[in-house]
Design a protein around this motif. Structure first.
Motif, PDB file in Angstrom:
ATOM      1  N   LEU A   1      -8.610  -6.749   2.511  1.00 15.20           N
ATOM      2  CA  LEU A   1      -7.483  -6.034   1.360  1.00 15.20           C
ATOM      3  C   LEU A   1      -7.815  -4.608   1.345  1.00 15.20           C
ATOM      4  O   LEU A   1      -7.174  -3.849   1.065  1.00 15.20           O
ATOM      5  CB  LEU A   1      -7.306  -6.652   0.102  1.00 15.20           C
ATOM      6  CG  LEU A   1      -6.633  -8.210   0.137  1.00 15.20           C
ATOM      7  CD1 LEU A   1      -6.530  -8.841  -1.127  1.00 15.20           C
ATOM      8  CD2 LEU A   1      -5.376  -8.045   0.919  1.00 15.20           C
ATOM      9  N   ARG A   2      -9.157  -4.356   0.863  1.00 12.50           N
ATOM     10  CA  ARG A   2      -9.583  -3.144   0.737  1.00 12.50           C
ATOM     11  C   ARG A   2      -9.465  -2.249   2.138  1.00 12.50           C
ATOM     12  O   ARG A   2      -9.046  -0.898   2.028  1.00 12.50           O
ATOM     13  CB  ARG A   2     -11.155  -3.197   0.564  1.00 12.50           C
ATOM     14  CG  ARG A   2     -11.535  -3.435  -0.850  1.00 12.50           C
ATOM     15  CD  ARG A   2     -12.795  -3.141  -1.289  1.00 12.50           C
ATOM     16  NE  ARG A   2     -14.013  -3.606  -0.508  1.00 12.50           N
ATOM     17  CZ  ARG A   2     -14.661  -4.933  -0.654  1.00 12.50           C
ATOM     18  NH1 ARG A   2     -13.994  -5.504  -1.738  1.00 12.50           N
ATOM     19  NH2 ARG A   2     -15.203  -5.477   0.034  1.00 12.50           N
ATOM     20  N   GLU A   3      -9.625  -2.976   3.296  1.00 11.14           N
ATOM     21  CA  GLU A   3      -9.394  -2.145   4.617  1.00 11.14           C
ATOM     22  C   GLU A   3      -7.808  -1.784   4.546  1.00 11.14           C
ATOM     23  O   GLU A   3      -7.443  -0.532   5.173  1.00 11.14           O
ATOM     24  CB  GLU A   3      -9.854  -2.972   5.532  1.00 11.14           C
ATOM     25  CG  GLU A   3      -9.548  -2.242   6.959  1.00 11.14           C
ATOM     26  CD  GLU A   3     -10.555  -0.981   7.339  1.00 11.14           C
ATOM     27  OE1 GLU A   3     -10.123  -0.344   7.993  1.00 11.14           O
ATOM     28  OE2 GLU A   3     -11.532  -1.024   6.842  1.00 11.14           O
TER      29      GLU A   3
ATOM     30  N   GLN B   1      -5.724  -1.416   2.395  1.00  8.67           N
ATOM     31  CA  GLN B   1      -5.469  -0.597   1.187  1.00  8.67           C
ATOM     32  C   GLN B   1      -4.225  -0.958   0.163  1.00  8.67           C
ATOM     33  O   GLN B   1      -3.651  -0.265  -0.278  1.00  8.67           O
ATOM     34  CB  GLN B   1      -5.188   0.840   1.448  1.00  8.67           C
ATOM     35  CG  GLN B   1      -6.508   1.321   2.186  1.00  8.67           C
ATOM     36  CD  GLN B   1      -5.986   2.655   2.821  1.00  8.67           C
ATOM     37  OE1 GLN B   1      -5.470   3.545   2.261  1.00  8.67           O
ATOM     38  NE2 GLN B   1      -6.528   3.084   4.031  1.00  8.67           N
TER      39      GLN B   1
ATOM     40  N   ASP C   1     -11.374 -10.055   0.295  1.00  8.57           N
ATOM     41  CA  ASP C   1     -11.442  -8.702  -0.439  1.00  8.57           C
ATOM     42  C   ASP C   1     -11.698  -7.514   0.393  1.00  8.57           C
ATOM     43  O   ASP C   1     -11.072  -6.471   0.224  1.00  8.57           O
ATOM     44  CB  ASP C   1     -12.591  -8.924  -1.535  1.00  8.57           C
ATOM     45  CG  ASP C   1     -12.212  -9.870  -2.897  1.00  8.57           C
ATOM     46  OD1 ASP C   1     -10.715 -10.017  -2.943  1.00  8.57           O
ATOM     47  OD2 ASP C   1     -12.822 -10.043  -3.483  1.00  8.57           O
ATOM     48  N   GLU C   2     -12.557  -7.701   1.455  1.00  9.48           N
ATOM     49  CA  GLU C   2     -12.895  -6.646   2.292  1.00  9.48           C
ATOM     50  C   GLU C   2     -11.661  -6.552   3.246  1.00  9.48           C
ATOM     51  O   GLU C   2     -11.385  -5.285   3.423  1.00  9.48           O
ATOM     52  CB  GLU C   2     -14.000  -7.255   3.092  1.00  9.48           C
ATOM     53  CG  GLU C   2     -14.584  -6.207   4.212  1.00  9.48           C
ATOM     54  CD  GLU C   2     -15.822  -6.544   5.045  1.00  9.48           C
ATOM     55  OE1 GLU C   2     -16.038  -5.763   5.908  1.00  9.48           O
ATOM     56  OE2 GLU C   2     -16.255  -7.600   4.812  1.00  9.48           O
TER      57      GLU C   2
ATOM     58  N   GLU D   1      -2.344  -5.139  -1.355  1.00 11.15           N
ATOM     59  CA  GLU D   1      -2.334  -6.528  -1.954  1.00 11.15           C
ATOM     60  C   GLU D   1      -1.171  -7.262  -1.373  1.00 11.15           C
ATOM     61  O   GLU D   1       0.090  -6.616  -0.887  1.00 11.15           O
ATOM     62  CB  GLU D   1      -2.524  -6.449  -3.423  1.00 11.15           C
ATOM     63  CG  GLU D   1      -3.336  -5.541  -4.199  1.00 11.15           C
ATOM     64  CD  GLU D   1      -3.271  -5.631  -5.584  1.00 11.15           C
ATOM     65  OE1 GLU D   1      -4.393  -5.674  -6.181  1.00 11.15           O
ATOM     66  OE2 GLU D   1      -2.141  -5.158  -6.067  1.00 11.15           O
TER      67      GLU D   1
ATOM     68  N   LYS E   1       0.894  -1.184   0.009  1.00  8.85           N
ATOM     69  CA  LYS E   1      -0.042   0.112   0.020  1.00  8.85           C
ATOM     70  C   LYS E   1       0.781   1.496  -0.052  1.00  8.85           C
ATOM     71  O   LYS E   1       0.486   2.070  -0.711  1.00  8.85           O
ATOM     72  CB  LYS E   1      -0.963   0.098   1.241  1.00  8.85           C
ATOM     73  CG  LYS E   1      -0.281   0.455   2.595  1.00  8.85           C
ATOM     74  CD  LYS E   1      -1.236   0.432   3.613  1.00  8.85           C
ATOM     75  CE  LYS E   1      -0.768   0.953   4.925  1.00  8.85           C
ATOM     76  NZ  LYS E   1      -1.654   0.983   5.917  1.00  8.85           N
TER      77      LYS E   1
END
Length: 223
Positions: free
Chosen positions: A100-102, A104, A97-98, A106, A58
């Motif tokens: 990883l979104r949190e 920010q 996925d949730e 990969e 990130k």
């Protein structure tokens, strides 16, 4: 964001941590000098695997380095965990996925040449491009915290407003700090991680290992 108060930083070590510091500090407008004992960045990392968890990727993405990272890293979808001594499969770990979104970022692994050297060389180029001075083949032999001074193997002494020790667990700075604080370094590691890679073509020919490439996963073995 550019700082109004420019500070001189001296960083010992041009590993991932040291180069990350150099890039971040230069982006803020500070003056940065890095000393590194290697004659060439990545010289000691040939063959060493590299993984980039979300808390690292990130940061690189925020520095607009996603295309540079994608040149040598591939996204990991999951990890399968096995016991090293028996080969028993313990389970799977998926990168939700949730989550990883949190975070920010990969979860990435080196590809197609999974070497730590590739990551360091990329970061070195960015640090120099940002204006950091990186002195290779330069070994720090002592640090004087009171004077903010670092003595080099050549006898030269460098000073700065702030000295950052990023020379690793077996470097110069860590033992000195632990000794000053009266902290006894652990003599035996309680957890170790090793990286290894094998050519896909060879593994696919082996009936006992070809299943490792049935899915886009990374295998982790341990006791």
């Amino acid at each position: 964001k550019q700082t109004k108060l420019i500070i001189d930083f001296l960083i010992i070590g041009a590993g991932v941590s040291g180069l990350s510091c150099a890039i971040a500090l230069r982006r803020a407008g500070h003056r940065v000098v890095v000393v590194e004992r290697e004659k060439e960045i990545g010289q000691s990392d040939v063959g060493r695997g590299v993984r980039l968890p979300p808390n690292l990727s990130k940061i690189l993405y925020r520095w607009n380095l996603k295309s540079e990272v994608s040149a040598f890293a591939a996204k990991s979808k999951q990890i399968q965990i096995y016991r090293l001594d028996t080969g028993d499969r313990l389970g799977d770990h998926y990168w939700d996925d949730e989550v990883l979104r949190e975070t920010q970022g990969e979860f990435l692994f080196g590809h197609p040449r999974p070497q730590l050297a590739d990551l360091r060389k990329m970061m070195y180029a960015v640090a120099v491009d940002q204006g950091a001075t990186v002195r290779l083949a330069t070994t720090a032999v002592s640090v004087d915290p009171e004077r903010h001074a670092v003595t080099l193997g050549s006898g030269e002494t460098l000073t700065a407003d702030v000295v950052i020790g990023a020379d690793g667990a077996f470097g110069l700075v860590r033992p000195m700090l632990l000794n000053e604080q009266g902290i006894q370094e652990a003599t035996k590691p309680t957890m170790c991680m090793y990286s290894a890679t094998a050519p896909k073509a060879l593994m696919e020919k082996d009936p006992q290992s070809k299943h490792f490439y049935e899915h886009e996963v990374v295998r982790a073995c341990g006791n």
